[in-house]
Design a protein around this motif. Structure first.
Motif, PDB file in Angstrom:
ATOM      1  N   PRO A  62     -43.977 -30.482  19.009  1.00  9.17           N
ATOM      2  CA  PRO A  62     -44.915 -30.410  20.123  1.00  9.17           C
ATOM      3  C   PRO A  62     -45.565 -31.759  20.434  1.00  9.17           C
ATOM      4  N   SER A  63     -45.633 -32.071  21.719  1.00 11.88           N
ATOM      5  CA  SER A  63     -46.292 -33.295  22.164  1.00 11.88           C
ATOM      6  C   SER A  63     -47.797 -33.146  21.967  1.00 11.88           C
ATOM      7  N   ASN A  64     -48.536 -34.199  22.262  1.00 11.32           N
ATOM      8  CA  ASN A  64     -49.997 -34.113  22.146  1.00 11.32           C
ATOM      9  C   ASN A  64     -50.561 -32.976  23.002  1.00 11.32           C
ATOM     10  N   LYS A  65     -50.079 -32.850  24.227  1.00 14.20           N
ATOM     11  CA  LYS A  65     -50.566 -31.784  25.111  1.00 14.20           C
ATOM     12  C   LYS A  65     -50.143 -30.414  24.592  1.00 14.20           C
ATOM     13  N   GLU A  66     -48.898 -30.307  24.151  1.00 13.76           N
ATOM     14  CA  GLU A  66     -48.411 -29.023  23.641  1.00 13.76           C
ATOM     15  C   GLU A  66     -49.156 -28.610  22.379  1.00 13.76           C
ATOM     16  N   GLN A  67     -49.398 -29.577  21.491  1.00 16.16           N
ATOM     17  CA  GLN A  67     -50.155 -29.280  20.274  1.00 16.16           C
ATOM     18  C   GLN A  67     -51.585 -28.898  20.609  1.00 16.16           C
ATOM     19  N   SER A  68     -52.142 -29.511  21.642  1.00 20.92           N
ATOM     20  CA  SER A  68     -53.488 -29.149  22.066  1.00 20.92           C
ATOM     21  C   SER A  68     -53.549 -27.679  22.461  1.00 20.92           C
ATOM     22  N   GLY A 215     -43.553 -21.169  21.311  1.00 18.42           N
ATOM     23  CA  GLY A 215     -42.970 -22.400  21.829  1.00 18.42           C
ATOM     24  C   GLY A 215     -43.585 -22.692  23.181  1.00 18.42           C
ATOM     25  N   ILE A 216     -44.248 -23.823  23.303  1.00 16.19           N
ATOM     26  CA  ILE A 216     -44.887 -24.219  24.564  1.00 16.19           C
ATOM     27  C   ILE A 216     -44.288 -25.544  25.010  1.00 16.19           C
ATOM     28  N   ALA A 217     -43.808 -25.586  26.233  1.00 17.69           N
ATOM     29  CA  ALA A 217     -43.234 -26.810  26.797  1.00 17.69           C
ATOM     30  C   ALA A 217     -44.036 -27.218  28.023  1.00 17.69           C
ATOM     31  N   ILE A 218     -44.506 -28.458  28.025  1.00 17.76           N
ATOM     32  CA  ILE A 218     -45.281 -28.997  29.140  1.00 17.76           C
ATOM     33  C   ILE A 218     -44.556 -30.206  29.708  1.00 17.76           C
ATOM     34  N   LEU A 219     -44.215 -30.137  30.978  1.00 14.14           N
ATOM     35  CA  LEU A 219     -43.564 -31.251  31.656  1.00 14.14           C
ATOM     36  C   LEU A 219     -44.444 -31.748  32.793  1.00 14.14           C
ATOM     37  N   SER A 220     -44.448 -33.048  32.998  1.00 15.70           N
ATOM     38  CA  SER A 220     -45.185 -33.640  34.110  1.00 15.70           C
ATOM     39  C   SER A 220     -44.303 -33.696  35.347  1.00 15.70           C
ATOM     40  N   VAL A 277     -46.537 -32.011   3.934  1.00 14.35           N
ATOM     41  CA  VAL A 277     -47.408 -30.896   3.560  1.00 14.35           C
ATOM     42  C   VAL A 277     -46.619 -30.021   2.588  1.00 14.35           C
ATOM     43  N   ARG A 278     -47.121 -29.894   1.362  1.00 15.70           N
ATOM     44  CA  ARG A 278     -46.373 -29.212   0.301  1.00 15.70           C
ATOM     45  C   ARG A 278     -47.236 -28.163  -0.410  1.00 15.70           C
ATOM     46  N   PRO A 279     -46.931 -26.880  -0.213  1.00 15.03           N
ATOM     47  CA  PRO A 279     -47.591 -25.839  -1.012  1.00 15.03           C
ATOM     48  C   PRO A 279     -46.970 -25.800  -2.413  1.00 15.03           C
ATOM     49  N   HIS A 280     -47.774 -26.019  -3.442  1.00 13.33           N
ATOM     50  CA  HIS A 280     -47.258 -26.014  -4.810  1.00 13.33           C
ATOM     51  C   HIS A 280     -46.739 -24.616  -5.152  1.00 13.33           C
ATOM     52  N   GLY A 281     -45.462 -24.534  -5.528  1.00 13.15           N
ATOM     53  CA  GLY A 281     -44.841 -23.266  -5.850  1.00 13.15           C
ATOM     54  C   GLY A 281     -44.244 -22.564  -4.655  1.00 13.15           C
ATOM     55  N   GLY A 282     -44.309 -23.182  -3.492  1.00 14.41           N
ATOM     56  CA  GLY A 282     -43.757 -22.569  -2.292  1.00 14.41           C
ATOM     57  C   GLY A 282     -42.263 -22.803  -2.153  1.00 14.41           C
ATOM     58  N   THR A 283     -41.649 -22.053  -1.251  1.00 12.59           N
ATOM     59  CA  THR A 283     -40.211 -22.178  -1.000  1.00 12.59           C
ATOM     60  C   THR A 283     -39.909 -23.338  -0.064  1.00 12.59           C
ATOM     61  N   TYR A 284     -40.863 -23.637   0.826  1.00 19.02           N
ATOM     62  CA  TYR A 284     -40.651 -24.672   1.831  1.00 19.02           C
ATOM     63  C   TYR A 284     -41.791 -25.680   1.824  1.00 19.02           C
ATOM     64  N   TRP A 285     -41.508 -26.849   2.390  1.00 16.78           N
ATOM     65  CA  TRP A 285     -42.507 -27.847   2.710  1.00 16.78           C
ATOM     66  C   TRP A 285     -42.157 -28.409   4.079  1.00 16.78           C
ATOM     67  N   ALA A 286     -43.036 -29.219   4.671  1.00 14.68           N
ATOM     68  CA  ALA A 286     -42.781 -29.728   6.021  1.00 14.68           C
ATOM     69  C   ALA A 286     -43.464 -31.062   6.241  1.00 14.68           C
ATOM     70  N   LYS A 287     -42.983 -31.775   7.253  1.00 11.62           N
ATOM     71  CA  LYS A 287     -43.646 -32.984   7.746  1.00 11.62           C
ATOM     72  C   LYS A 287     -44.268 -32.679   9.102  1.00 11.62           C
ATOM     73  N   THR A 288     -45.450 -33.213   9.328  1.00 14.42           N
ATOM     74  CA  THR A 288     -46.099 -32.980  10.607  1.00 14.42           C
ATOM     75  C   THR A 288     -45.350 -33.678  11.740  1.00 14.42           C
ATOM     76  N   ALA A 289     -45.416 -33.079  12.927  1.00 16.02           N
ATOM     77  CA  ALA A 289     -44.927 -33.744  14.124  1.00 16.02           C
ATOM     78  C   ALA A 289     -45.816 -34.942  14.426  1.00 16.02           C
ATOM     79  N   GLN A 290     -45.402 -35.772  15.361  1.00 19.09           N
ATOM     80  CA  GLN A 290     -46.212 -36.934  15.727  1.00 19.09           C
ATOM     81  C   GLN A 290     -47.607 -36.514  16.191  1.00 19.09           C
ATOM     82  N   SER A 291     -47.708 -35.325  16.738  1.00 21.63           N
ATOM     83  CA  SER A 291     -48.990 -34.812  17.225  1.00 21.63           C
ATOM     84  C   SER A 291     -49.827 -34.184  16.121  1.00 21.63           C
ATOM     85  N   GLY A 292     -49.282 -34.109  14.900  1.00 20.89           N
ATOM     86  CA  GLY A 292     -50.053 -33.621  13.764  1.00 20.89           C
ATOM     87  C   GLY A 292     -49.831 -32.176  13.382  1.00 20.89           C
TER      88      GLY A 292
END
Length: 336
Positions: A62-68, A215-220, A277-292
């Protein structure tokens, strides 16, 4: 900023209203009984894997606007009564103009939100995003606002859902304006809000236990030869068929962000990207998008210690959370 032209002719005046409100009668599909809960997928214990469906491969969406818009939605679900007060008092001139234009009954708006129960957050899903992106692109090409083939695009993107809603706003002024347009659900009715509150139902999860994926998509579009724009917004909200691989309904969801202006709201440019972002003992972990933004499926209920490190985050942080049956919202908000 595009401003719809108001004509003296009554016929044309009525047509101009549609350029300022989300498309009425948003579609929805429910494939199961509303009170039926689907058992979460269980994954055998193994080395944690990176979850990659919460953002595009390049991390730009998600872009900054989409994450907002995602952030505003998930905050609203946590405290509906406070959301009603916020929508009535955003301090945003474009939102206030729309409220006045449609003669929104502010007292009724706040009373309705005060009656809603809180609901869990939704996780951004790249498949729902790609379907929304294709739809927003098509609306710009056709200079239109409608739901034509919106659910077909969800199916084509490979997201298997048990319940889903779709929203479209081809004339949004900003991310906040899009959120308010959907959640106030402004329109031509006597109280200034659309009958059925379909867009609000998607954001607040009013008609199913909850829409767990979004899923949110914002186009200018600033083309002076088209009517749509300046922002064309498509939102897809769904509950996954979690008996399907890579489909979940329970997540730790959140945003890693720095509140630069200390207003306690996620603003454009405040997200921190590429944070692990890692939950200890979890099955998955993830990296934040550029928008956080991030989302991590949780396959087993329990208490988790969640670490945040790397990327634009200078110092490692750790938070604790207990996950039961539903998704949990967990932002990492930093101050100056």
């Amino acid at each position: 900023m595009k401003t719809p032209i108001l004509f003296l002719s009554m016929a044309f005046t009525t047509a101009s209203f549609a350029e300022q409100m989300p498309e009425p009668n948003p579609p929805f599909v429910i494939k199961r009984q509303l009170n039926q809960r689907i058992t979460q997928q269980q994954t055998s214990k193994s080395k944690p894997k990176e979850w990659i469906f919460h953002k595009t491969a390049d991390g730009r969406h998600p872009s900054n606007k989409e994450q907002s818009m995602v952030w505003l939605m998930n905050r609203a679900r946590q405290n509906p009564s406070a959301e009603g007060v916020f929508l009535a008092n955003t301090g945003d001139s474009d939102v206030e103009n729309a409220i006045n234009y449609f003669h929104v009954d502010i007292d009724k708006l706040q009373a309705e939100f005060a009656e809603y129960a809180p609901h869990p957050p939704a996780a951004f899903d790249v498949r729902l995003y790609k379907a929304a992106l294709a739809h927003s692109k098509d609306l710009i090409v056709r200079d239109a606002q409608d739901h034509n083939n919106q659910f077909d695009r969800i199916n084509n993107a490979g997201f298997n859902y048990m319940a889903a809603r779709g929203s479209v706003f081809s004339y949004a002024e900003s991310a906040l304006y899009g959120h308010a347009g959907f959640n106030i659900d402004w329109g031509n009715e006597a109280d200034g809000m659309q009958t059925g509150r379909g867009h609000r139902s998607a954001i607040m999860s009013l008609d199913v236990d909850y829409y767990s994926n979004v899923g949110i998509a914002i186009l200018s579009d600033n083309d002076t030869n088209t009517n749509v724009g300046p922002l064309v917004v498509t939102g897809n909200y769904a509950q996954a068929n979690d008996n399907t691989p890579n489909h979940y309904n329970r997540f730790i969801v959140g945003t890693v962000w720095r509140d630069k202006n200390n207003n306690s709201m996620y603003d454009i440019g405040e997200g921190l990207g590429n944070v692990q972002v890692r939950p200890h003992g979890g099955t998955y972990w993830a990296k934040t998008a550029q928008s956080g933004g991030y989302a991590i499926p949780i396959t087993s209920a329990g208490s988790y210690s969640v670490s945040f490190s790397g990327g634009q985050l200078k110092t490692k942080q750790t938070l604790s959370v207990t996950v039961a049956d539903d998704s949990i919202l967990m932002d990492l908000k930093l101050t100056q």
